[in-house]
Write an enzyme that holds these catalytic residues in place. Structure first.
Site, PDB file in Angstrom:
ATOM      1  N   ASP A  80      -1.124  -5.973  -0.141  1.00  0.00           N
ATOM      2  CA  ASP A  80      -1.602  -5.351   1.092  1.00  0.00           C
ATOM      3  C   ASP A  80      -3.103  -5.140   1.052  1.00  0.00           C
ATOM      4  O   ASP A  80      -3.625  -4.574   0.069  1.00  0.00           O
ATOM      5  CB  ASP A  80      -0.953  -3.968   1.274  1.00  0.00           C
ATOM      6  CG  ASP A  80       0.305  -4.009   2.117  1.00  0.00           C
ATOM      7  OD1 ASP A  80       0.379  -4.847   3.044  1.00  0.00           O
ATOM      8  OD2 ASP A  80       1.216  -3.208   1.849  1.00  0.00           O
ATOM      9  N   GLU A  86      -1.719  -5.442   8.563  1.00  0.00           N
ATOM     10  CA  GLU A  86      -0.938  -4.843   9.640  1.00  0.00           C
ATOM     11  C   GLU A  86      -1.649  -5.007  10.983  1.00  0.00           C
ATOM     12  O   GLU A  86      -2.828  -4.664  11.107  1.00  0.00           O
ATOM     13  CB  GLU A  86      -0.748  -3.340   9.369  1.00  0.00           C
ATOM     14  CG  GLU A  86       0.074  -3.052   8.116  1.00  0.00           C
ATOM     15  CD  GLU A  86       0.322  -1.558   7.902  1.00  0.00           C
ATOM     16  OE1 GLU A  86      -0.059  -0.734   8.764  1.00  0.00           O
ATOM     17  OE2 GLU A  86       0.897  -1.212   6.853  1.00  0.00           O
ATOM     18  N   GLU A 141       8.826  -4.321  10.663  1.00  0.00           N
ATOM     19  CA  GLU A 141       9.274  -3.028  10.118  1.00  0.00           C
ATOM     20  C   GLU A 141       9.821  -2.132  11.212  1.00  0.00           C
ATOM     21  O   GLU A 141       9.161  -1.890  12.232  1.00  0.00           O
ATOM     22  CB  GLU A 141       8.095  -2.342   9.391  1.00  0.00           C
ATOM     23  CG  GLU A 141       8.505  -0.991   8.804  1.00  0.00           C
ATOM     24  CD  GLU A 141       7.543  -0.438   7.764  1.00  0.00           C
ATOM     25  OE1 GLU A 141       6.589  -1.142   7.384  1.00  0.00           O
ATOM     26  OE2 GLU A 141       7.751   0.712   7.332  1.00  0.00           O
ATOM     27  N   ASP A 156       0.839  -1.199   0.000  1.00  0.00           N
ATOM     28  CA  ASP A 156       0.000   0.000   0.000  1.00  0.00           C
ATOM     29  C   ASP A 156       0.878   1.255   0.000  1.00  0.00           C
ATOM     30  O   ASP A 156       0.368   2.381  -0.027  1.00  0.00           O
ATOM     31  CB  ASP A 156      -1.011  -0.009   1.150  1.00  0.00           C
ATOM     32  CG  ASP A 156      -0.362  -0.077   2.514  1.00  0.00           C
ATOM     33  OD1 ASP A 156       0.877  -0.159   2.599  1.00  0.00           O
ATOM     34  OD2 ASP A 156      -1.107  -0.046   3.520  1.00  0.00           O
ATOM     35  N   SER A 157       2.205   1.064  -0.025  1.00  0.00           N
ATOM     36  CA  SER A 157       3.110   2.184  -0.288  1.00  0.00           C
ATOM     37  C   SER A 157       2.839   2.749  -1.687  1.00  0.00           C
ATOM     38  O   SER A 157       3.330   3.819  -2.033  1.00  0.00           O
ATOM     39  CB  SER A 157       4.577   1.745  -0.173  1.00  0.00           C
ATOM     40  OG  SER A 157       4.804   0.525  -0.859  1.00  0.00           O
TER      41      SER A 157
HETATM   42  O1  KIV Z   1       3.534  -1.154   1.600  1.00  0.00           O
HETATM   43  C1  KIV Z   1       4.717  -1.525   1.655  1.00  0.00           C
HETATM   44  O2  KIV Z   1       5.542  -1.205   0.796  1.00  0.00           O
HETATM   45  C2  KIV Z   1       5.118  -2.363   2.775  1.00  0.00           C
HETATM   46  C3  KIV Z   1       6.569  -2.660   2.918  1.00  0.00           C
HETATM   47  C4  KIV Z   1       7.282  -1.490   3.445  1.00  0.00           C
HETATM   48  C5  KIV Z   1       6.804  -3.872   3.743  1.00  0.00           C
HETATM   49  O3  KIV Z   1       4.302  -2.764   3.543  1.00  0.00           O
END
Ligand code: KIV
Length: 269
Positions: free
Chosen positions: A88, A120, A187, A49-50
């Protein structure tokens, strides 16, 4: 089939941990990059979700929607032939109750073709994780700095430095393993704590800013490739300076267009 060409499954990851071989994971959000990463032999591609930050330009991951994550996952899925593809579940799609969480996970699996979802949190979402796994969907956990809770933390600083938070993280990790998660992202936590957690679990841990003793490592593709030079926390190892290479290439292109050098005769019909 040779070991290298075999598709990566959640069982492969367990075996890698048992053998002591580290697991590699990178994020991807589109077809073209995912194809390169899969071909390069990466074990896990995470549609993180980044995407909210690096693709959409949002300040946090909180605002990305389930529909938007499904779109990115659909693009990546078409490129993946060997890697395990994890997506995610975004903020708001699983926190309210376990029925909604299951419905979100099912939508993601059916509409994108993902192999697994990532969520998460620890004890607070254990019921939802169990329900999703009971439905046959593999779940990767995510503990430590959980960016979907940024407004609760108020900062992206290292988590679990104090004993109470470290103890909760250790018990959450065991709980996630018991609930059936196939791996857990750790993380931005102290390396010593990540070492203890990794040793306490049979399932692999995948670290980001969590030291060398995790069973694998994950980086956001933009950080690894040096696409955003403004974001340089110490846990990133940058393997390319793509921002500068792309800028130079585009500047050369602009120059060639302005000077009438492009296109030349051989580039014309
Ligand atoms: O969304 C993401 O990129 C992540 C990584 C940082 C593990 O959850």
């Amino acid at each position: 089939m040779s070991e290298e060409l075999k598709k990566i499954t959640t069982n492969t990851l367990l075996n890698l941990k048992r053998k002591g071989e580290k697991i590699s994971m990178i994020t991807a959000y589109d077809f073209s990059f995912a194809k390169i990463f899969d071909k390069a032999g990466i074990d896990i591609i995470l549609v993180g979700d980044s995407a909210s930050n690096v693709m959409a330009g949002n300040e946090t991951t909180v605002t990305i929607t389930l529909d938007q994550m499904i779109y990115h996952a659909q693009c990546v899925r078409k490129a993946v032939s060997r890697s395990l593809m994890v997506v995610d579940l975004p903020f708001g799609s699983y926190q309210s109750n376990s029925d909604i969480a299951l419905a979100s996970a099912i939508r993601m699996m059916k509409e994108s073709g993902a192999h697994a979802v990532k969520m998460e949190g620890g004890a607070e979402i254990a019921d939802s994780i169990k329900k999703i796994i009971d439905a046959g969907i593999p779940v990767m956990g995510h503990l430590g700095l959980t960016p979907q809770s940024i407004y609760k933390f108020g900062t992206y600083a290292v988590r679990a430095k104090e004993a109470a938070e470290a103890e909760k993280l250790q018990s959450d990790a065991l709980l996630l393993e018991k609930a059936g998660c196939f791996a857990i992202v750790l993380e931005k936590i102290p390396a010593q704590l990540a070492n203890t957690v990794s040793k306490s679990l049979e399932i692999p841990t995948i670290g980001i800013g969590a030291g060398k003793d995790c069973d694998g490592q994950v980086l956001v593709m933009h950080d690894l490739l040096g696409i955003n030079q403004e974001f340089r926390p110490r846990f990133i190892r940058q393997y390319l300076n793509l921002e500068s290479s792309i800028q130079q290439a585009v500047q050369s292109y602009i120059g060639d267009v302005k000077s009438l050098d492009f296109p030349n005769e051989s580039e014309s019909y």
